[in-house]
Write a protein that holds these residues in place. Structure first.
Motif, short mmCIF file in Angstrom:
data_model
loop_
_atom_site.label_atom_id
_atom_site.label_comp_id
_atom_site.label_asym_id
_atom_site.label_seq_id
_atom_site.Cartn_x
_atom_site.Cartn_y
_atom_site.Cartn_z
N VAL A 193 37.14 49.02 40.15
CA VAL A 193 36.14 48.41 41.02
C VAL A 193 36.37 48.90 42.45
CG1 VAL A 193 35.26 46.24 41.97
CG2 VAL A 193 35.96 46.36 39.57
N VAL A 194 35.35 49.51 43.02
CA VAL A 194 35.40 49.90 44.42
C VAL A 194 35.13 48.69 45.30
CG1 VAL A 194 34.38 51.34 46.22
CG2 VAL A 194 34.69 52.26 43.90
N ALA A 195 34.05 47.96 45.00
CA ALA A 195 33.67 46.79 45.79
C ALA A 195 33.03 45.76 44.86
CB ALA A 195 32.69 47.18 46.89
N ASP A 196 33.21 44.48 45.21
CA ASP A 196 32.60 43.42 44.42
C ASP A 196 32.04 42.33 45.34
OD1 ASP A 196 34.80 41.93 45.26
OD2 ASP A 196 35.74 41.85 43.30
N GLY A 197 31.44 41.32 44.75
CA GLY A 197 30.85 40.23 45.52
C GLY A 197 29.55 40.60 46.19
N GLU A 231 23.34 32.34 38.27
CA GLU A 231 24.71 32.60 37.85
C GLU A 231 25.16 34.04 38.12
OE1 GLU A 231 22.11 33.18 34.11
OE2 GLU A 231 22.15 31.92 35.91
N LEU A 232 24.20 34.91 38.47
CA LEU A 232 24.53 36.31 38.75
C LEU A 232 24.51 36.64 40.24
CD1 LEU A 232 22.46 38.03 35.90
CD2 LEU A 232 24.86 37.32 35.88
N ALA A 233 24.20 35.65 41.06
CA ALA A 233 24.12 35.87 42.50
C ALA A 233 25.48 36.29 43.06
CB ALA A 233 23.63 34.61 43.21
N PHE A 234 25.48 37.31 43.89
CA PHE A 234 26.66 37.82 44.58
C PHE A 234 27.76 38.27 43.60
CE2 PHE A 234 24.55 34.77 47.40
CZ PHE A 234 24.23 35.62 48.44
N LYS A 235 27.33 38.80 42.48
CA LYS A 235 28.26 39.36 41.49
C LYS A 235 28.15 40.88 41.40
CE LYS A 235 29.69 35.28 40.02
NZ LYS A 235 31.06 34.79 40.29
N GLY A 236 27.41 41.49 42.31
CA GLY A 236 27.22 42.94 42.27
C GLY A 236 28.50 43.70 42.55
N ARG A 237 28.56 44.91 41.99
CA ARG A 237 29.77 45.73 42.13
C ARG A 237 29.38 47.20 42.35
NH1 ARG A 237 32.65 45.07 36.47
NH2 ARG A 237 30.51 45.55 35.83
N VAL A 238 30.32 47.94 42.93
CA VAL A 238 30.30 49.39 42.86
C VAL A 238 31.52 49.80 42.04
CG1 VAL A 238 30.43 51.56 44.12
CG2 VAL A 238 29.10 49.67 45.05
N LEU A 239 31.30 50.60 41.00
CA LEU A 239 32.37 51.01 40.10
C LEU A 239 32.62 52.51 40.21
CD1 LEU A 239 31.22 49.14 36.85
CD2 LEU A 239 32.69 48.27 38.69
N LYS A 240 33.86 52.90 40.03
CA LYS A 240 34.23 54.31 39.89
C LYS A 240 34.66 54.53 38.45
CE LYS A 240 37.31 57.97 41.61
NZ LYS A 240 38.34 58.34 42.61
N LEU A 241 33.97 55.42 37.74
CA LEU A 241 34.26 55.69 36.34
C LEU A 241 34.83 57.09 36.20
CD1 LEU A 241 30.91 54.38 34.77
CD2 LEU A 241 32.93 53.06 35.43
N ASP A 255 38.37 56.87 47.65
CA ASP A 255 39.62 56.37 47.06
C ASP A 255 39.83 54.88 47.31
OD1 ASP A 255 40.31 58.86 46.02
OD2 ASP A 255 41.25 59.48 47.90
N GLU A 256 38.89 54.23 47.98
CA GLU A 256 39.05 52.79 48.21
C GLU A 256 38.78 52.01 46.93
OE1 GLU A 256 38.12 51.07 52.25
OE2 GLU A 256 36.62 52.67 52.16
N GLU A 257 39.35 50.82 46.85
CA GLU A 257 39.11 49.96 45.69
C GLU A 257 39.35 48.51 46.05
OE1 GLU A 257 42.26 50.17 42.52
OE2 GLU A 257 42.88 51.94 43.67
N ASN A 258 38.77 47.64 45.22
CA ASN A 258 38.93 46.19 45.33
C ASN A 258 38.56 45.66 46.72
OD1 ASN A 258 39.83 45.91 42.64
ND2 ASN A 258 41.87 46.56 43.25
N ILE A 259 37.45 46.15 47.25
CA ILE A 259 36.92 45.65 48.51
C ILE A 259 36.05 44.44 48.20
CG2 ILE A 259 35.46 46.20 50.49
CD1 ILE A 259 36.13 49.20 49.83
#
Length: 328
Positions: A116-120, A94-104, A161-165
């Motif tokens: 969210v910088v990138a997801d999936g 259920e966690l497969a391909f749910k990884g993210r890079v976050l900017k805090l 500055d990228e997001e939602n990739i």
């Protein structure tokens, strides 16, 4: 070889410490994915120069899974914190391909805002920042079939500055900077540790092969070359987190061997510390995940969880610990 010492025993809300950074006040910042116990939250803690430990914040959870499992972390020049949320590390379907890079966006009290910088992503792991970009290792690209039949992994490059990739985990992703193939059939686990060298090149550990790759840059910022720079099976079994000192030496957490290796600027490898299977309470290296140079010493987080074939570690114990070594 150097004798590792106990750096600290971690609080009872930490079970698997991992990536580290140093903040603008000189505090050691520790990322804790806490894979060993599903009831633990992924969090980030702060350790001051007197070794006082406080929880800085819990990492924002994925809206679908309800968890966060933060591994590599990195500050930009403004001390915004970028986090690799490696949801898929546990292997749960259920966690497969749910990884993210976050900017805090953070201050001394915790998170002010985040995006969210990138997801999936399948397996985001380590991260470094240089020249307006972040470079992120992804240790598995299981959707990609190499002619050799061996594992492919990669480094992604994202603008700060990228997001939602949305990552597809295929070679069609435009943000792939370079790729790797892991030839060691006994350990099919790829790009992991990552650091910029004193020479400005990017160094990446191919975990399963126990190899350090040197990636050079073309004038346009793309990868000009990707070649094995250091490999010595007698002194370096696996390449987890890594850090570079001011002389250009790279220190590597040899996760599988309970060891720390030093790679010299000419590519020579020396194992500088090693521990037998241990609980870390006497200062032993209990499956080191990442080293950092802090306050004139090498500090290593002890992940202490993986027990498969080829690992010195045989069990997970609490409390979690960190070790330290003298720096040359």
């Amino acid at each position: 070889m150097k004798q590792p010492r106990l750096f600290t025993i971690l609080p009872d809300y930490v079970c698997t410490p991992d990536g580290m950074e140093i903040d603008q006040e000189g505090n050691l910042i520790l990322s804790c994915p806490n894979y060993a116990d599903d009831s633990f939250k992924g969090c980030v803690v702060k350790i001051d120069k007197d070794k006082n430990i406080t929880k800085w914040f819990d990492v924002p959870v994925h809206p679908e899974t309800g968890i966060a499992r933060n591994m590599g972390i990195a500050f930009d020049a403004d001390y915004n914190l970028y986090v690799c949320d490696n949801q898929g590390w546990s292997g749960k379907e259920e966690l497969a391909f749910k990884g993210r890079v976050l900017k805090l966006i953070v201050d001394q009290d915790g998170i002010k805002s985040w995006k969210v910088v990138a997801d999936g992503m399948e397996h985001p792991n380590g991260i470094r920042i240089r020249g307006g970009y972040m470079y992120v290792t992804q240790s598995l690209l299981s959707k990609v079939e190499d002619p050799s039949g061996h594992l492919v992994s990669c480094v992604y490059r994202f603008g700060l500055d990228e997001e939602n990739i949305h990552i597809t985990n295929t070679l069609e992703d435009a943000h792939i900077f370079t790729t790797f193939v892991t030839d060691n059939e006994a350990c099919q686990y790829g790009a992991d540790g990552i650091v910029f060298g004193k020479d400005g090149n990017l160094y990446v550990g191919n975990f399963g092969d126990g190899a350090v790759h040197r990636i050079t840059f073309a004038p346009d910022g793309s990868a000009a070359s990707n070649e094995v720079f250091a490999k010595d099976p007698e002194n370096l079994t696996s390449t987890d987190g890594m850090i570079c000192d001011g002389e250009g030496n790279i220190y590597i957490a040899d996760f599988s061997a309970n060891a720390i290796a030093k790679v010299y600027p000419d590519g020579r490898v020396e194992r500088i510390a090693q521990s037998p299977d241990c609980d870390g309470l006497d200062g032993g290296l209990d499956q080191p995940g990442e080293p950092i140079i802090w306050e004139g010493r090498i500090v290593a987080s002890c992940f202490d969880l993986v027990t498969d074939e080829g690992k010195v570690n045989t069990r997970h114990e609490m409390p979690a610990t960190m070790s330290e070594l003298d720096l040359d």
